[in-house]
Scaffold this motif. Structure first.
Motif, PDB file in Angstrom:
ATOM      1  N   ASN A 123       0.825  -1.208   0.000  1.00  0.00           N
ATOM      2  CA  ASN A 123       0.000   0.000   0.000  1.00  0.00           C
ATOM      3  C   ASN A 123       0.862   1.263   0.000  1.00  0.00           C
ATOM      4  OD1 ASN A 123      -2.346  -1.500   0.045  1.00  0.00           O
ATOM      5  ND2 ASN A 123      -2.557  -1.426   2.263  1.00  0.00           N
ATOM      6  N   PHE A 124       1.932   1.220   0.786  1.00  0.00           N
ATOM      7  CA  PHE A 124       2.868   2.346   0.848  1.00  0.00           C
ATOM      8  C   PHE A 124       3.446   2.634  -0.535  1.00  0.00           C
ATOM      9  CE2 PHE A 124       7.495   3.241   1.152  1.00  0.00           C
ATOM     10  CZ  PHE A 124       7.456   4.522   1.682  1.00  0.00           C
ATOM     11  N   THR A 157       3.990   5.754  -5.414  1.00  0.00           N
ATOM     12  CA  THR A 157       4.239   5.752  -6.858  1.00  0.00           C
ATOM     13  C   THR A 157       3.248   6.648  -7.594  1.00  0.00           C
ATOM     14  OG1 THR A 157       5.178   3.517  -6.791  1.00  0.00           O
ATOM     15  CG2 THR A 157       4.339   4.289  -8.912  1.00  0.00           C
ATOM     16  N   ILE A 158       1.980   6.553  -7.236  1.00  0.00           N
ATOM     17  CA  ILE A 158       0.965   7.394  -7.879  1.00  0.00           C
ATOM     18  C   ILE A 158       1.263   8.872  -7.644  1.00  0.00           C
ATOM     19  CG2 ILE A 158      -1.484   8.037  -7.866  1.00  0.00           C
ATOM     20  CD1 ILE A 158      -2.119   5.114  -7.202  1.00  0.00           C
ATOM     21  N   PHE A 159       1.609   9.210  -6.401  1.00  0.00           N
ATOM     22  CA  PHE A 159       1.911  10.608  -6.082  1.00  0.00           C
ATOM     23  C   PHE A 159       3.161  11.075  -6.831  1.00  0.00           C
ATOM     24  CE2 PHE A 159       3.202  14.208  -3.429  1.00  0.00           C
ATOM     25  CZ  PHE A 159       1.984  14.847  -3.239  1.00  0.00           C
ATOM     26  N   LEU A 191       7.233  11.490   1.559  1.00  0.00           N
ATOM     27  CA  LEU A 191       8.500  10.884   1.171  1.00  0.00           C
ATOM     28  C   LEU A 191       8.718  11.005  -0.339  1.00  0.00           C
ATOM     29  CD1 LEU A 191      11.010   9.253   1.904  1.00  0.00           C
ATOM     30  CD2 LEU A 191       9.661   7.160   1.618  1.00  0.00           C
ATOM     31  N   ALA A 192       7.656  10.836  -1.116  1.00  0.00           N
ATOM     32  CA  ALA A 192       7.766  10.965  -2.571  1.00  0.00           C
ATOM     33  C   ALA A 192       8.227  12.369  -2.947  1.00  0.00           C
ATOM     34  CB  ALA A 192       6.427  10.644  -3.226  1.00  0.00           C
ATOM     35  N   GLY A 234      14.028   7.590  -9.660  1.00  0.00           N
ATOM     36  CA  GLY A 234      14.678   7.015  -8.490  1.00  0.00           C
ATOM     37  C   GLY A 234      13.703   6.775  -7.355  1.00  0.00           C
ATOM     38  N   ALA A 235      12.752   7.704  -7.158  1.00  0.00           N
ATOM     39  CA  ALA A 235      11.749   7.540  -6.102  1.00  0.00           C
ATOM     40  C   ALA A 235      10.895   6.294  -6.358  1.00  0.00           C
ATOM     41  CB  ALA A 235      10.866   8.782  -6.031  1.00  0.00           C
ATOM     42  N   ILE A 236      10.471   6.115  -7.613  1.00  0.00           N
ATOM     43  CA  ILE A 236       9.630   4.958  -7.935  1.00  0.00           C
ATOM     44  C   ILE A 236      10.418   3.660  -7.781  1.00  0.00           C
ATOM     45  CG2 ILE A 236       8.299   3.833  -9.761  1.00  0.00           C
ATOM     46  CD1 ILE A 236       7.522   6.572 -10.787  1.00  0.00           C
ATOM     47  N   LEU A 237      11.703   3.674  -8.106  1.00  0.00           N
ATOM     48  CA  LEU A 237      12.527   2.478  -7.900  1.00  0.00           C
ATOM     49  C   LEU A 237      12.623   2.113  -6.422  1.00  0.00           C
ATOM     50  CD1 LEU A 237      15.465   3.022 -10.439  1.00  0.00           C
ATOM     51  CD2 LEU A 237      13.575   1.378 -10.592  1.00  0.00           C
TER      52      LEU A 237
END
Length: 415
Positions: free
Chosen positions: A225-226, A231-233, A355-356, A367-370
Motif C-alpha cells: 500500500n505504501f 508511486t501514484i503521487f 516521502l515521494a 529514483g523515487a519509484i525504484l
C-alpha cells in the motif's frame, strides 16, 4: 450455493453504501474546492485533507473496539445520521454565505470519524449476512463498488460544484439518507449473540499478531500500500514538473482506477482459478516489475499504465485475503481485528506522499519509484517464502464444518 445477487441483506447494504460512497466521492472533491473558494489558500486546502486522514488513523482502533461492543446496526445508523447532519449543516452554511474554515474542518472530522466507524462495522457485519464460502465474492463486490465510485464521483462532484457550491454537499447528505434506508431494511442481525464481558483491544491485537496468516498479511500489505500510494503521487509530481496540462494529469488516476475496476469484475474468475497464495505472490512480483517500468516513463501519462496493470490483480487478491480473514475471525473479534489490520496496512501510506516529494526533490522521480519498487519486492519475498500463506485451508459453511456459531469455519487441507 445461492448467488450474492439473491442475498437480500447484502444487496441492501451494498446498494446503500454504493450511493453513500458516491456522495462521499463527490464531497471529497468539493471540500478542497470550497476551501480554495473561501480562503484562496492551497495550503489550507491541503491542511483539511491532512486533518481528515489523521482523524481516520486516530479513530481506527477505537472504532474496532466499539463495533465489537455495541449493536452494529445502530452504530451504522448513528454514523449515517451524524454525517447527514454535518453535510446538511455545511450546505446550509454555504447557502447563507457564512461558511468558515473552522466549519469545513469540523465537517471533515465528523465525516472521517463516522466513515471509519461505519466501514469497520460494515466489514465486521459481512460474516453475519453472507455465507462463509461467499465472503470473498462479497469483498470483490465491495472492491468493484469502490473503484467504480472513484471513477464517477470526482467528475460528478466537479459538475455539481460548477452549478453551485451547495449542490455537492446536498447530494452527499441525500446519499447518507439512502444508506440509512438500506441498513434499516436489513432483517438479519448484524452480529451474533454476545456472551460474557466484552474483551479489550489487546484481545484483537493478540489474535492478529498471534495468527501466522494475519501476521503475514500485514507484512505484505503495509509495504505494498505504501508503494502504490507513493508511486501514484510521484507520477503526478513528475508530470506537473514536466509541464503536463492538469487535465491530462487527471487522466492518471482515471487510468489507474479503470485498472482496478476491470480487476474487480475479473476477481471472481481469478479467485476461483488461482489459489490465494499464488494471487498474493503474483500481485507483489507484478507490482515490482511494473513499478520499474513506470520509473522509465515518468515524463508521460503512460507511467500510470503499469500501475493500472498491477491493480488488475488487486481486487482478486483482496477478496481472497479479506474473505479468508472474515471467515477465520470469531464474530466477537471482527471489529478489532479489522481495525488492527487496516491501521497497520495503511499507516505507512500516509507518509508516502511526503516521502515521494522529498525523493523527487533530492533525487529524481524515476529514483523515487525504484525505491517504492524495492519496498514491494520486500512484500514479494515475504509472500514467497513466508509460512503464513502456506497450507491455508479452504472456506466451508459452519454447518458442514461442524463449527460452533462463533468459531471460524475452514476445511482441513488435503495431505
Amino acid at each position: 450455493m445461492t448467488s450474492l445477487w439473491r442475498n437480500r441483506e447484502f444487496n441492501l447494504l451494498w446498494t446503500g453504501q454504493c450511493l453513500s460512497e458516491l456522495g462521499n466521492a463527490i464531497a471529497s472533491l468539493a471540500i478542497p474546492l470550497l476551501v480554495l473558494t473561501v480562503t484562496g489558500s492551497p495550503v489550507q486546502a491541503g491542511l483539511v485533507g491532512t486533518i481528515a486522514q489523521v482523524t481516520r488513523l486516530v479513530c481506527r482502533l477505537p472504532a474496532g473496539l466499539l463495533v465489537d461492543r455495541v449493536d452494529r446496526r445502530r452504530a451504522m445508523l448513528a454514523c449515517d445520521l451524524l454525517q447527514l447532519a454535518a453535510f446538511a449543516g455545511l450546505g446550509a452554511a454555504v447557502l447563507a454565505g457564512r461558511v468558515h474554515l473552522a466549519v469545513i474542518i469540523a465537517v471533515a472530522v465528523v465525516d472521517a470519524a463516522g466513515g471509519t466507524l461505519f466501514g469497520t462495522a460494515e466489514h465486521a457485519a459481512l460474516r453475519s449476512i453472507v455465507p462463509i464460502p461467499r465472503l470473498p465474492d462479497a469483498v470483490a463486490r465491495n472492491e468493484a463498488r469502490g473503484y467504480g465510485v472513484s471513477l464517477v464521483g470526482p467528475a460528478v462532484g466537479g459538475l455539481l460544484f460548477g452549478l453551485g457550491a451547495v449542490w455537492p454537499f446536498a447530494a452527499n447528505a441525500v446519499s447518507y439518507l439512502a444508506s440509512m434506508v438500506g441498513v434499516s431494511l436489513i432483517r438479519r442481525p448484524l452480529q451474533q449473540p454476545r456472551e460474557g464481558a466484552p474483551g479489550g483491544l489487546a484481545e484483537g491485537l493478540t489474535f492478529v499478531f498471534g495468527n501466522p496468516f494475519l501476521r503475514t498479511v500485514l507484512f505484505i500489505a503495509a509495504p505494498l500500500n505504501f508503494a502504490v500510494t507513493g508511486t501514484i503521487f510521484t507520477i503526478i509530481i513528475a508530470l506537473q514538473g514536466h509541464g503536463v496540462a492538469p487535465a491530462v494529469i487527471g487522466l492518471t488516476e482515471t487510468v489507474i482506477g479503470a485498472g482496478g475496476l476491470i480487476g474487480a469484475f475479473a476477481a471472481p474468475l481469478l479467485r476461483r482459478r488461482l489459489p490465494m497464495a499464488v494471487l498474493t505472490r503474483a500481485i507483489c512480483w507484478a507490482a515490482t516489475a511494473c513499478f520499474v517500468v513506470s520509473a522509465l516513463l515518468t515524463t508521460s501519462v503512460a507511467a500510470a499504465v503499469p500501475v493500472a496493470l498491477t491493480l488488475l490483480l488487486a481486487p482478486a487478491c483482496n477478496a481472497a485475503l479479506f474473505g479468508y480473514q472474515a471467515a477465520i475471525t470469531p464474530d466477537r473479534l471482527q471489529g478489532r481485528v479489522v481495525s488492527v489490520i487496516f491501521l497497520v496496512a495503511n499507516s505507512a501510506s500516509a507518509a508516502a506522499p511526503l516521502l515521494a516529494g522529498l525523493l523527487v526533490t533530492a533525487w529524481s522521480a524515476g529514483g523515487a519509484i525504484l525505491l517504492f519498487a524495492a519496498a514491494v519486492a520486500g512484500s514479494a519475498l515475504v509472500a514467497t517464502f513466508g509460512r503464513g500463506l502456506r497450507d491455508t485451508p479452504g472456506l466451508v459453511s459452519p454447518a458442514s464444518a461442524g463449527a460452533a456459531p462463533d468459531r471460524p469455519a475452514v476445511s482441513t487441507p488435503p495431505r
